[in-house]
Design a protein around this motif. Structure first.
Motif, PDB file in Angstrom:
ATOM      1  N   VAL A 180      27.929  33.273  75.406  1.00  0.00           N
ATOM      2  CA  VAL A 180      27.946  34.685  75.014  1.00  0.00           C
ATOM      3  C   VAL A 180      27.034  34.928  73.810  1.00  0.00           C
ATOM      4  O   VAL A 180      26.523  36.025  73.624  1.00  0.00           O
ATOM      5  N   LEU A 181      26.853  33.902  72.990  1.00  0.00           N
ATOM      6  CA  LEU A 181      25.921  33.901  71.853  1.00  0.00           C
ATOM      7  C   LEU A 181      25.298  32.514  71.812  1.00  0.00           C
ATOM      8  O   LEU A 181      25.873  31.568  72.348  1.00  0.00           O
ATOM      9  N   PRO A 182      24.138  32.358  71.193  1.00  0.00           N
ATOM     10  CA  PRO A 182      23.571  31.015  71.085  1.00  0.00           C
ATOM     11  C   PRO A 182      24.563  30.050  70.417  1.00  0.00           C
ATOM     12  O   PRO A 182      25.047  30.304  69.313  1.00  0.00           O
ATOM     13  N   GLY A 183      24.906  28.999  71.136  1.00  0.00           N
ATOM     14  CA  GLY A 183      25.833  27.998  70.624  1.00  0.00           C
ATOM     15  C   GLY A 183      27.292  28.251  70.940  1.00  0.00           C
ATOM     16  O   GLY A 183      28.106  27.330  70.908  1.00  0.00           O
ATOM     17  N   LEU A 184      27.679  29.501  71.265  1.00  0.00           N
ATOM     18  CA  LEU A 184      29.076  29.843  71.535  1.00  0.00           C
ATOM     19  C   LEU A 184      29.284  30.046  73.037  1.00  0.00           C
ATOM     20  O   LEU A 184      28.716  30.961  73.619  1.00  0.00           O
ATOM     21  N   ALA A 185      30.101  29.176  73.633  1.00  0.00           N
ATOM     22  CA  ALA A 185      30.312  29.219  75.084  1.00  0.00           C
ATOM     23  C   ALA A 185      31.774  29.440  75.435  1.00  0.00           C
ATOM     24  O   ALA A 185      32.665  28.864  74.808  1.00  0.00           O
ATOM     25  N   LEU A 186      31.994  30.291  76.435  1.00  0.00           N
ATOM     26  CA  LEU A 186      33.300  30.419  77.073  1.00  0.00           C
ATOM     27  C   LEU A 186      33.272  29.536  78.301  1.00  0.00           C
ATOM     28  O   LEU A 186      32.253  29.463  79.000  1.00  0.00           O
ATOM     29  N   LYS A 187      34.375  28.854  78.610  1.00  0.00           N
ATOM     30  CA  LYS A 187      34.353  27.924  79.731  1.00  0.00           C
ATOM     31  C   LYS A 187      35.643  27.961  80.527  1.00  0.00           C
ATOM     32  O   LYS A 187      36.714  28.238  79.986  1.00  0.00           O
ATOM     33  N   ALA A 188      35.499  27.702  81.814  1.00  0.00           N
ATOM     34  CA  ALA A 188      36.647  27.611  82.721  1.00  0.00           C
ATOM     35  C   ALA A 188      36.272  26.654  83.830  1.00  0.00           C
ATOM     36  O   ALA A 188      35.098  26.527  84.186  1.00  0.00           O
ATOM     37  N   GLY A 189      37.276  25.964  84.372  1.00  0.00           N
ATOM     38  CA  GLY A 189      36.956  25.008  85.418  1.00  0.00           C
ATOM     39  C   GLY A 189      38.172  24.390  86.057  1.00  0.00           C
ATOM     40  O   GLY A 189      39.263  24.974  86.084  1.00  0.00           O
ATOM     41  N   VAL A 237      40.670  26.155  80.454  1.00  0.00           N
ATOM     42  CA  VAL A 237      39.935  27.325  79.953  1.00  0.00           C
ATOM     43  C   VAL A 237      39.788  27.153  78.451  1.00  0.00           C
ATOM     44  O   VAL A 237      40.675  26.610  77.788  1.00  0.00           O
ATOM     45  N   GLY A 238      38.660  27.601  77.916  1.00  0.00           N
ATOM     46  CA  GLY A 238      38.478  27.437  76.484  1.00  0.00           C
ATOM     47  C   GLY A 238      37.146  27.928  75.994  1.00  0.00           C
ATOM     48  O   GLY A 238      36.485  28.747  76.637  1.00  0.00           O
ATOM     49  N   LEU A 239      36.735  27.409  74.857  1.00  0.00           N
ATOM     50  CA  LEU A 239      35.452  27.776  74.259  1.00  0.00           C
ATOM     51  C   LEU A 239      34.927  26.604  73.446  1.00  0.00           C
ATOM     52  O   LEU A 239      35.661  25.679  73.107  1.00  0.00           O
ATOM     53  N   SER A 240      33.628  26.656  73.158  1.00  0.00           N
ATOM     54  CA  SER A 240      33.010  25.631  72.320  1.00  0.00           C
ATOM     55  C   SER A 240      31.948  26.287  71.446  1.00  0.00           C
ATOM     56  O   SER A 240      31.412  27.343  71.782  1.00  0.00           O
ATOM     57  N   TYR A 241      31.681  25.624  70.330  1.00  0.00           N
ATOM     58  CA  TYR A 241      30.612  26.087  69.448  1.00  0.00           C
ATOM     59  C   TYR A 241      29.740  24.895  69.066  1.00  0.00           C
ATOM     60  O   TYR A 241      30.246  23.855  68.648  1.00  0.00           O
ATOM     61  N   GLU A 242      28.424  25.059  69.237  1.00  0.00           N
ATOM     62  CA  GLU A 242      27.465  23.995  68.953  1.00  0.00           C
ATOM     63  C   GLU A 242      26.555  24.402  67.804  1.00  0.00           C
ATOM     64  O   GLU A 242      26.041  25.514  67.761  1.00  0.00           O
ATOM     65  N   TYR A 243      26.357  23.452  66.877  1.00  0.00           N
ATOM     66  CA  TYR A 243      25.408  23.661  65.783  1.00  0.00           C
ATOM     67  C   TYR A 243      24.703  22.340  65.516  1.00  0.00           C
ATOM     68  O   TYR A 243      25.348  21.330  65.243  1.00  0.00           O
ATOM     69  N   GLY A 270      23.460  20.241  67.473  1.00  0.00           N
ATOM     70  CA  GLY A 270      23.894  19.185  68.374  1.00  0.00           C
ATOM     71  C   GLY A 270      25.362  18.832  68.270  1.00  0.00           C
ATOM     72  O   GLY A 270      25.945  18.253  69.183  1.00  0.00           O
ATOM     73  N   VAL A 271      26.000  19.170  67.138  1.00  0.00           N
ATOM     74  CA  VAL A 271      27.426  18.894  66.953  1.00  0.00           C
ATOM     75  C   VAL A 271      28.226  20.007  67.627  1.00  0.00           C
ATOM     76  O   VAL A 271      27.973  21.188  67.390  1.00  0.00           O
ATOM     77  N   THR A 272      29.185  19.615  68.475  1.00  0.00           N
ATOM     78  CA  THR A 272      29.935  20.599  69.250  1.00  0.00           C
ATOM     79  C   THR A 272      31.430  20.469  69.017  1.00  0.00           C
ATOM     80  O   THR A 272      31.994  19.378  69.158  1.00  0.00           O
ATOM     81  N   LEU A 273      32.055  21.582  68.662  1.00  0.00           N
ATOM     82  CA  LEU A 273      33.510  21.666  68.558  1.00  0.00           C
ATOM     83  C   LEU A 273      34.008  22.368  69.821  1.00  0.00           C
ATOM     84  O   LEU A 273      33.551  23.468  70.139  1.00  0.00           O
ATOM     85  N   ASP A 274      34.889  21.704  70.563  1.00  0.00           N
ATOM     86  CA  ASP A 274      35.341  22.195  71.863  1.00  0.00           C
ATOM     87  C   ASP A 274      36.859  22.291  71.872  1.00  0.00           C
ATOM     88  O   ASP A 274      37.540  21.349  71.463  1.00  0.00           O
ATOM     89  N   ALA A 275      37.405  23.418  72.336  1.00  0.00           N
ATOM     90  CA  ALA A 275      38.852  23.600  72.466  1.00  0.00           C
ATOM     91  C   ALA A 275      39.168  24.122  73.858  1.00  0.00           C
ATOM     92  O   ALA A 275      38.584  25.118  74.291  1.00  0.00           O
ATOM     93  N   ARG A 276      40.081  23.423  74.554  1.00  0.00           N
ATOM     94  CA  ARG A 276      40.456  23.824  75.920  1.00  0.00           C
ATOM     95  C   ARG A 276      41.966  23.731  76.094  1.00  0.00           C
ATOM     96  O   ARG A 276      42.599  22.816  75.592  1.00  0.00           O
TER      97      ARG A 276
END
Length: 197
Positions: A102-111, A154-160, A162-168
């Motif tokens: 949705v923004l550079p580095g900020l992702a919504l995810k589902a799977g 389902v969750g989101l992640s933020y990358e800066y 190369g370092v990524t914080l992911d919560a699902r």
């Protein structure tokens, strides 16, 4: 002074955008490690327990905003049943997610996340017992713990940089026990820190 802060924030956001921006066709691989907070549905006495989760994930960018990721994740799930006993369920999982940036580095995810149970133990006052043997001995074929588990993360992640914080949050849909009327399923929050290569 206000202008200085506005310029500084704009520069920081631009830097973050450049560092976290991916393009169509990009591929990354990401080892990750973190914690999971797991429990069981439909069990009033089940309390959450904190565990370790680790694995690796590959990601392919279909466009600069949409990617698909697949990985291998090892988790220790289950729940605390009282002050002295803990159910420990060890899984190897294959999470597959569709990610929308949705923004550079900020992702919504589902799977979807199929998983295979490697082991199941009950720990009471520090003593561990194998649950598959217990069920086979006392229930025979009538009641079993299922080896396969399916959940929907389902969750989101933020990358800066190369370092990524992911919560699902994983919504379990497979019955943990077959041969009983109640539908008990796994539920788990996974928070990991990774680095994209």
């Amino acid at each position: 002074m206000k202008k200085f802060f506005i310029v500084a924030i704009a520069a920081l956001m631009a830097t973050a955008s450049v560092k976290a921006q991916h393009e169509e066709g990009d591929k990354t691989i990401q080892p990750r490690v973190g914690i999971s907070i797991s429990s069981l549905s439909n069990m009033d006495d089940a309390k959450s327990k904190v565990n370790v989760a680790y694995g690796v994930e590959g990601e392919y960018f279909i466009t600069d905003e949409i990617s698909v990721a697949g990985g291998l994740l090892f988790t220790d799930e289950g729940a605390k049943l009282d002050d002295n006993s803990t159910l420990k369920l060890y899984y190897t999982a294959l999470p597959v997610t569709l990610n929308y940036y949705v923004l550079p580095g900020l992702a919504l995810k589902a799977g979807v996340q199929p998983a295979y149970r490697l082991n199941a133990k009950m720990e009471v006052d520090g003593v561990k017992a194998d649950l598959d043997r217990f069920f086979a001995l006392y229930y025979g074929e009538e009641v079993k713990m299922n080896k396969f588990d399916l959940s929907f993360p389902v969750g989101l992640s933020y990358e800066y940089s190369g370092v990524t914080l992911d919560a699902r949050y994983n919504f379990g849909v497979t019955k943990l026990f077959s041969g009983i009327d109640e539908t008990v399923t796994n539920k788990m929050l996974v928070v990991t820190l990774g680095y994209k290569f």
